[in-house]
Design a protein around this motif. Structure first.
Motif, PDB file in Angstrom:
ATOM      1  N   SER A  45       0.880  -1.171   0.047  1.00 19.81           N
ATOM      2  CA  SER A  45       0.096  -0.030   0.090  1.00 19.81           C
ATOM      3  C   SER A  45       0.625   1.314  -0.015  1.00 19.81           C
ATOM      4  CB  SER A  45      -1.000   0.048   1.287  1.00 19.81           C
ATOM      5  OG  SER A  45      -1.931  -1.101   1.459  1.00 19.81           O
ATOM      6  N   GLU A  56      -4.582   4.815   7.167  1.00 19.98           N
ATOM      7  CA  GLU A  56      -5.984   4.459   6.669  1.00 19.98           C
ATOM      8  C   GLU A  56      -6.756   4.041   7.692  1.00 19.98           C
ATOM      9  OE1 GLU A  56      -5.517   1.711   3.296  1.00 19.98           O
ATOM     10  OE2 GLU A  56      -4.429   3.007   1.966  1.00 19.98           O
ATOM     11  N   GLU A  57      -6.122   3.168   8.640  1.00 21.29           N
ATOM     12  CA  GLU A  57      -7.019   2.808   9.703  1.00 21.29           C
ATOM     13  C   GLU A  57      -7.331   3.347  10.830  1.00 21.29           C
ATOM     14  OE1 GLU A  57      -2.951   0.648  10.254  1.00 21.29           O
ATOM     15  OE2 GLU A  57      -4.233   1.597   8.623  1.00 21.29           O
TER      16      GLU A  57
END
Length: 347
Positions: A137, A177-178
């Protein structure tokens, strides 16, 4: 092992702004050089998958076993989940609040290790790994070079009398992202785990997470890839992304946080716990160590980000000396995130 000198909490509150790091006395010393994580730079070799064997006709399987063909695997899954729940140490309760940029200073880290880890154990089928950043990612590349303390606090963890307080921080501009709170939760859970540095056999220390309103002994900070490269020696001959500890601040490289290390075989969760434990181990005075036994669990202070093979780390240290002699003895260890991987001596 000898217990470290006891440090009062009142002494911690009176430290001067000129001192850096964490320790158990009033002695001061200047910042120590960074101690990067570490592993190999040989990519994994291609391999061929074996052809799958021909499957027997489904109708005949059902006629022989009936509903049992579904019930047995279901029972296996349920059992595995129950075992996982029973061994998961769980998260510490987060309390308190308050956030903001933090620039407080803490006293020096100790000269000698306050806590040393247990010997390694277990075996596995060894193989060679690479120090290159794995593909994956997108990673946070650029940050603002300033840091925000993430809100949250914990109770004291560990039975020791020498209390070390820490904050969890993120470089301004870095976004996971989390969610950035996931970094804070995993850091707190990792350092509260009995397999980490507060293990009763480790020494006389305890840990407590604090937020921006308190002066910490050390800081665990998630930083962008470029900031980590600037601070942790990428531009000084080390051509691999890594994390490091400088004075009272642990710098966790967001590129590694997102993608991990080849040696961890895609196990991102274990790698993240390793990165925290390794760099905090430097706060307690521990240096890098080699794999101690062929096929054993790697010591958490081994540079597993680069390799779990002594030969590869020896080659890396020949190119970029890092203050530790790694023998080229052919030993290869299994990746490991914990100083005390079985919650005890590790023997």
């Amino acid at each position: 092992m000898p217990r470290p000198p006891r440090r009062s909490r009142d002494a911690a509150a009176g430290r001067s702004d000129a001192a850096d790091g964490a320790g158990t006395s009033r002695a001061r010393r200047g910042p120590r050089p960074g101690e990067p994580l570490a592993a190999s730079w040989r990519p994994l070799e291609d391999y061929d998958l074996d052809d799958e064997p021909e499957r027997p006709p489904r109708r005949r399987t059902w006629s022989l076993y009936g509903w049992r063909i579904y019930a047995v695997p279901l029972l296996v899954v349920v059992t595995a989940l129950a075992v996982f729940e029973s061994v998961d140490p769980g998260a510490e309760q987060v309390a308190g609040g308050g956030a903001g940029a933090s620039h407080l200073q803490a006293p020096n880290v100790p000269e000698a290790p306050v806590v040393t880890e247990a010997p390694s154990g277990q075996t596995y089928d060894p193989s060679m790994f690479s120090a290159e950043l794995p593909p994956g990612s997108p990673v946070p590349e650029v940050g603002g070079r300033t840091f925000d303390v993430l809100p949250g606090a914990s109770p004291k963890v560990g039975r020791g009398d020498d209390l070390y307080r820490y904050t969890v921080e993120v470089e301004v501009g870095v976004r996971l992202e989390e969610g950035n709170d996931s970094f804070a939760r995993l850091t707190q859970q990792t350092l509260a785990d009995p397999r980490s540095w507060t293990n009763p056999e480790a020494g006389n220390i305890a840990l407590q997470r604090v937020d921006g309103s308190a002066s910490p002994d050390f800081r665990v900070t998630l930083v962008s890839q470029n900031t980590a490269r600037e601070i942790c020696g990428y531009g000084s001959g080390l051509p691999f992304d890594t994390s490091c500890r400088i004075s009272d601040r642990v710098y966790i490289n967001a590129a590694r946080w997102v993608r991990g290390a080849v040696a961890f075989e895609g196990d991102i969760g274990t790698y993240r716990r390793y990165a925290i434990n390794h760099e905090v181990g430097h706060v307690f005075g521990n240096g890098h160590v080699p794999c101690g036994r062929q096929g054993g669990l790697a010591p958490v202070m081994m540079q597993q980000t680069f390799s779990t093979a002594n030969n590869e780390l020896h080659e890396l240290n020949q190119a970029v000396p890092q203050g530790t002699e790694i023998p080229a003895d052919g030993f290869v260890c299994k990746y490991n995130a914990w100083p005390f991987p079985v919650g005890g001596s590790g023997r």
